[in-house]
Design a protein around this motif. Sequence first.
Motif: not given
Lengths: 217, 478
Positions: B176-187
Amino acid sequence: MQEWIDLLMVLVAVTNLAILGVSRLRTCIRLSAIQGALLGCLPLMVGPLESWGPILLALVTIAMKGWTLPWLLERSLVEAHVQREVQPFVGYNASILIGVIAIAASFWLNSRLPLPFTPAGTLMIPSAFFGVLTGLFILVARRIALNQVIGYLVLENGIYAFGLVLMPHQTLLVELGILLDLFVGVFVMGIAIFQINREFDHIDADRMTGLRDWSDE
Amino acid sequence: MIAALVLIPILAAIACLLIRDSRRLGAILIATATIHLILTGLCWAFEPGGLWQGWLALDEAGKLFLTIVSVLFAGSALYLQEYFRREADSPHESESVFIACLLFFLATMTLVTVSRHFSLLWVAIEATTLASAPLIYFHRSPGSLEATWKYLLICSVGIALALLGTFLLAAAGTAAPTPVELSVADLTIHARELDPAWLKAAFLFLLVGYGTKMGLAPMHSWLPDAHSEAPSAVSALLSGALLNCAFLGIFRTLQVCTAAGIDKFAGDILIAFGLISMGFAAIFLLRQVDYKRMLAYSSVEHMGILTLGIGLGGLGSFAGLLHAVNHSLTKAALFLLAGNIIFAYRSKSIESVSGLFGRIPATAILWAAGFFAIVGSPPFGTFVSELTILRAALQQGHGWIAATYLGLLSLALIGMAGAVLKMLYGPSSSQGPLPENRLSLITPLIFAVLVLALGLMIPSGLSRTLASAAALIGGTAP
């Protein structure tokens, strides 16, 4: 720096191969300690050294994988009265051969799954996969509980190496790998306390009375 | 509220370790279970707020599984009051350690249901293994030692693979172009930006890893041993609550896969695992000699059924989740009844149990009802959920899946019917009926009535929750 990382990963892979081919349990434990210490140096090479994170991680890893766990294992080795594994499910020469095949498989996997970013070392991912495969293989190919624990440790180290590839991109992820060490600790305690030497059909009633004494304390 | 749900059992567990008086231990257990149940009930009335930037939050799926955990724990706590008096003379672990571990187990399972971040979810599921292992070793026999060791070793390999899966998920996120957190919402928001190849690999590892814990074949080998060796109330929790918690791990992964548009790939694999589990279970159910192992294999079968359900997607997702509820209640009741039978006959072998109706009639009636419920006969809730899964398969034109599913269900029915009939009827010993304790019957009775009620009518609140939980993995309500 990349060459140094790759050299380290080659050394890790060599320890894996050696563990596959050695029957003396004490040597296996020493090899796993060396592997742990090698992997412990890795965060220093991969991570940005401006912050304290990688240094702390390296120290904890070396302390756990390189020193505490092998020490615990050696202690329970003395208590369990076993020197070497005589009759593994898969022989030692065959195990090394399977290890070589696993290396090939790891490189193939690596070529099939290109990372979206360039990892710090080109050999990191194949070596990590190799560790995972070796660990899984030892878990099913060895009878003695202690050897299975070493297998688990190798598996864990592979996963840890994989986590280090991601260290610059994900915070707090590799650190989770350290939690797996908890299990190893529990296993070793299990062996030390319950003297699980062989597969379960070999645990005889004599030993189980010892168990009851322990619970009465 | 979420913090209280997790922390109260932990505090109670610490209190148990300090107090050694067995009467007060029982009171702590009941009190904690009741508070937990009330708090869970409150979660249905008021939406609890998230904690730690949304790492801890309760969504509809979490609420569903939290409720299962809480209800089952309260039932088992009630049952255990009587259990300790019964087992007072046989060798076992100290009660304070046992109850402390039980409460830790409750805390970790609660944490699983409220985790909205893959790292935290993994930590919570790992913790359930550590908290529950001493529970299996309660009887201190060579058998229970073997079961505990197997449980620890196999499940921790599963956990290790799940961690690798989590790492792979993080690797997928680096695309992903921006860093993605491993949270369900973010993913789920950035699902389309994840690297599909790595996401698929992550799904496989997470499925195998958490699937080991959930008891999917062929990674189920720890399950029959652990379930048959553990005290019955613990077996009830393992089967009814813990397996569902592991399932929630797979559910979360599927949520991300659905958002990323690879639900077809994931669904096919889930269907395969579901049918394989049902097949394995059916084979072992046909020639089972131990009735607790029989129940354990039946759990493998039902985990297969619900995996098949969510694998089919659409209507199947809804039915799979409903089946999780039905199965938990039924299986918990059956395991607790099995505890009563063991107490009366002092044996776990089907061979040595006969004439239940003459010996312990109340347990026998509930055992028969539980049997009808677990094989999915009307009017029980399991019938509704199993039928809905069949409808989902037919609706999507999977004729052969539907046929295999029906065939495996009937095989399991045949296998269990033979054993259960033999236990219920057959020559009873001449001693006449034994006295039965009311405390050991009330929980199974309540659970059986609940499953019956779910078969007749699904309350609208539950139906809404099931529908919105199913919608998270692309399912639809009937």
